[in-house]
Motif scaffolding. Structure first.
Motif, mmCIF file in Angstrom:
data_model
loop_
_atom_site.group_PDB
_atom_site.id
_atom_site.type_symbol
_atom_site.label_atom_id
_atom_site.label_comp_id
_atom_site.label_asym_id
_atom_site.label_seq_id
_atom_site.Cartn_x
_atom_site.Cartn_y
_atom_site.Cartn_z
ATOM 1 N N LEU A 40 -41.372 -45.050 9.901
ATOM 2 C CA LEU A 40 -40.117 -44.712 9.236
ATOM 3 C C LEU A 40 -40.190 -43.254 8.818
ATOM 4 O O LEU A 40 -41.114 -42.841 8.119
ATOM 5 N N GLN A 41 -39.188 -42.479 9.207
ATOM 6 C CA GLN A 41 -39.209 -41.031 9.019
ATOM 7 C C GLN A 41 -37.903 -40.548 8.417
ATOM 8 O O GLN A 41 -36.817 -40.956 8.849
ATOM 9 N N THR A 42 -37.981 -39.690 7.421
ATOM 10 C CA THR A 42 -36.783 -39.139 6.803
ATOM 11 C C THR A 42 -36.192 -38.033 7.663
ATOM 12 O O THR A 42 -36.900 -37.115 8.096
ATOM 13 N N TRP A 64 -29.762 -40.825 2.060
ATOM 14 C CA TRP A 64 -31.016 -40.912 2.797
ATOM 15 C C TRP A 64 -30.727 -41.376 4.218
ATOM 16 O O TRP A 64 -30.187 -42.454 4.421
ATOM 17 N N SER A 65 -31.017 -40.533 5.178
ATOM 18 C CA SER A 65 -30.898 -40.928 6.581
ATOM 19 C C SER A 65 -32.293 -40.927 7.201
ATOM 20 O O SER A 65 -33.143 -40.102 6.855
ATOM 21 N N THR A 66 -32.507 -41.858 8.093
ATOM 22 C CA THR A 66 -33.846 -42.048 8.653
ATOM 23 C C THR A 66 -33.790 -42.257 10.159
ATOM 24 O O THR A 66 -32.743 -42.570 10.723
ATOM 25 N N CYS A 67 -34.926 -42.095 10.798
ATOM 26 C CA CYS A 67 -35.129 -42.598 12.146
ATOM 27 C C CYS A 67 -36.367 -43.480 12.114
ATOM 28 O O CYS A 67 -37.208 -43.352 11.218
ATOM 29 N N TYR A 68 -36.456 -44.397 13.064
ATOM 30 C CA TYR A 68 -37.527 -45.386 12.989
ATOM 31 C C TYR A 68 -37.985 -45.770 14.385
ATOM 32 O O TYR A 68 -37.280 -45.597 15.380
ATOM 33 N N GLY A 71 -42.991 -39.065 6.717
ATOM 34 C CA GLY A 71 -42.807 -40.382 7.296
ATOM 35 C C GLY A 71 -43.969 -41.272 6.922
ATOM 36 O O GLY A 71 -44.974 -40.814 6.375
ATOM 37 N N GLN A 125 -29.440 -45.066 5.207
ATOM 38 C CA GLN A 125 -30.499 -46.058 5.101
ATOM 39 C C GLN A 125 -30.257 -46.989 3.915
ATOM 40 O O GLN A 125 -30.110 -46.545 2.780
#
Length: 266
Positions: A37-39, A78-82, A60, A22
């Motif tokens: 946005l979620q870790t 830091w990796s995320t999904c969104y 999130g 991210q």
């Protein structure tokens, strides 16, 4: 980009994805859609106005449209999904759920909320939903799970409250015929004060335990009115926990806007 805003569906996904690294994002005017946005791993930090929030795993944030914000990695990675989404029914539905401002959520690692975005992304990658209906369902499912499992400000989740109150619901289902049953008895059954019970019940279900009991009695009465045609209104009142037929008819009329006899005829 999954769905165009011109499609006449209640919810639509603008975009969904996974970001293994991210980057820093600064949006002085916010984003034009609702933005989740979620870790996934590592940790990030997000700024809203003069306040900052850390987003470790199982955290999130749901950002309202056009709310200024910025976020960056906090630590080594830091990796995320969104998920970004909108639709004509999003605002009314969020209002029903009590979600009206940008909010940080956390949840337990073993809940459905942990994987809901990942599952929606996997589905989007293998299907081509030209109607947008599957994506609409995915947004609805996400919001319901966020409300059910998400925790804010250290408060328990709706799901954990419901699980805590399940023994009481079983008790009421067995004892609703008792006209003397009251809030104090319900509180004693779960070993908390009546005031605390009212508070927990309202947070979990939106109404008091006594209102739940009244709704349960009315529902049982409707079942009998339909299935036991020869049974009198007085008998049904006695079988469903009302002290007399007058109290039953008054409560039924208030709840259903018709009398028990009118309901039976209809």
């Amino acid at each position: 980009m999954l769905t165009t805003p011109e499609q006449t569906i209640p919810f639509f996904i603008e975009c969904i994805g996974f970001n293994p690294e991210q980057e820093t994002v600064i949006r002085h005017e916010g984003y034009g859609y609702y933005h989740w946005l979620q870790t996934v791993s590592g940790q990030g930090e997000i700024f809203l106005g003069d306040r900052s929030y850390l987003l470790p795993p199982n955290h999130g944030i749901l950002l309202m449209p056009h709310v200024a914000h910025r976020y960056h990695m906090h630590g080594d990675r830091w990796s995320t999904c969104y998920l970004t989404f909108d639709g004509p029914q999003v605002a009314p539905f969020l209002s029903i759920l009590g979600i009206r401002v940008s909010t940080v959520y956390c949840w337990s690692a073993d809940t459905e909320l942990e994987k809901v975005i990942e599952q929606a992304l996997e589905s989007a990658l293998v299907t081509h939903d030209v109607t947008g209906l599957d994506n609409s369902i995915a947004v609805y499912r996400f919001l319901v799970k966020l409300k059910r499992h998400g925790r804010t400000d250290g408060a328990p989740s709706i799901q954990s409250l419901a699980e805590r109150l399940t023994p009481l619901l079983h008790y009421l289902d067995a004892e609703y015929r008792n006209p003397d049953l009251g809030t104090a008895d319900m509180a004693d059954h779960v070993r908390i004060s009546p005031r605390h019970l009212n508070s927990l019940f309202k947070k979990a279900f939106g109404f008091t335990p006594y209102q739940y009991l009244l709704n349960l009695r009315i529902r049982k009465a409707k079942e009998l009115l339909g299935s036991k045609r020869s049974m009198s209104v007085q008998q049904i009142a006695e079988m469903t926990g009302f002290r007399n037929s007058s109290n039953f008819i008054a409560a039924f009329r208030k709840h259903e806007r018709i009398t028990p006899d009118q309901y039976r005829q209809a």
